[in-house]
Design an enzyme around this catalytic site. Sequence first.
Site, mmCIF file in Angstrom:
data_model
loop_
_atom_site.group_PDB
_atom_site.id
_atom_site.type_symbol
_atom_site.label_atom_id
_atom_site.label_comp_id
_atom_site.label_asym_id
_atom_site.label_seq_id
_atom_site.Cartn_x
_atom_site.Cartn_y
_atom_site.Cartn_z
ATOM 1 N N HIS A 96 44.201 42.909 30.219
ATOM 2 C CA HIS A 96 44.509 44.279 29.467
ATOM 3 C C HIS A 96 43.670 43.764 28.023
ATOM 4 C CE1 HIS A 96 48.321 44.535 31.722
ATOM 5 N NE2 HIS A 96 47.453 45.818 32.055
ATOM 6 N N GLU B 89 44.926 42.563 24.474
ATOM 7 C CA GLU B 89 46.051 41.553 24.463
ATOM 8 C C GLU B 89 45.348 40.271 23.943
ATOM 9 O OE1 GLU B 89 48.776 43.611 27.875
ATOM 10 O OE2 GLU B 89 48.035 41.811 28.256
ATOM 11 N N HIS C 223 49.025 37.234 29.216
ATOM 12 C CA HIS C 223 49.049 38.679 28.801
ATOM 13 C C HIS C 223 49.829 38.561 27.307
ATOM 14 C CE1 HIS C 223 47.903 41.030 32.216
ATOM 15 N NE2 HIS C 223 48.102 40.119 32.575
ATOM 16 N N GLU D 185 53.666 36.413 30.018
ATOM 17 C CA GLU D 185 53.696 37.275 28.962
ATOM 18 C C GLU D 185 54.219 36.526 27.701
ATOM 19 O OE1 GLU D 185 53.058 40.359 28.591
ATOM 20 O OE2 GLU D 185 53.083 41.120 30.934
#
Length: 354
Positions: free
Chosen positions: A72, A75, A169, A233
Amino acid sequence: MKTNILNRIVEPEALQHSGDFLGLTLTYPKELTPFAYTLNNGTVVEVWDTGVLCLTPANPAGIDLVLSSGVHGNETAPIELCAAICQDLLLEKIQSRHRLLFLFGNPPAINAGKRELVDNLNRLFSGHHSKGAGEPGWERQRAARLERYVKRFYKTAEAERERLLYDLHTAIRGSQFEKFAVYPFLHGKPWSKSQLQFLQACGVDTFLLMQTPASTFSYFGAQSCGAHAFTLELGKVRPFGENDMSRFSACDLMLRALLTGTNTELPAFDESSFNFFVVSRAVNKQTEQFELCFARNIENFSQFPLGTLLARDGDIEYRVDEPGEAIIFPNADVALGQRAMLLVKPVSIAGQVA
Ligand SMILES: [Zn+2]
């Protein structure tokens, strides 16, 4: 491509001088002619494509590690973290004992400061890039290319080598647990105790244990490549330059220790020091009237009292119907048919780790 000659002649020297593979990638965000050279320490550097760099030490130790970021594009913290490690390796400030594949997943989206250009890249793996109708957009082409590179990276290694894939991420929103991992569905195989311990040392002690196949990069790594693979994450999305990199220092330290082969004592495995969740319900957006019924800035893993209305979708209402149920990845802006929210519940993994 009119820049071919430039790439061939100038870019290897520029990379050798600067070690700035992210910079090179963002200068040629859609394509880069492959080239290779050897560092003084014997490590072979191969650029396979834009955002794809393979490092092979002269005598590789037993791990083949894929380190990906920027799947992404907005990020940024993981991109900065990986770019810095990559640069230190290329400038020989540190030396990896293991084979490494660095991936910057979506360079044009990184340049645009956006999550994606056309499609969510992390919903296109395990062949999903070939499933949509019409001319494939950028992300569909890129997913197919990334799959090929990862398979090529692992294929050259003997079967007994350990395969790792960490896809880094940051999340759109804050989280009750700042760092957490999505552990892809293993089709009944046990969860890896040593991986849980290593990731805990990286600051990740909350795991969402998936129980169904997915179109994510980490599921592709686990299922199609036999790797220990995770979506990590690591915090909240912020623009370049606005990340507090000290919040990533444990992760940075442990990744560097892993690849340089530095001995690090990991604490004994203790389930009570982790939070494990499973998905209780996946909520897909079915109508354009879909709406979330909580504050826009709600954090991942927020819990609500039993019966609380969480979302409306036309005539359908979604309410908390189990104690401890929490929400994760809520996003009303997804396309019709796509996942708008997951509901998760705490679970014990006793007897399911090895
Ligand atoms: Zn992401």
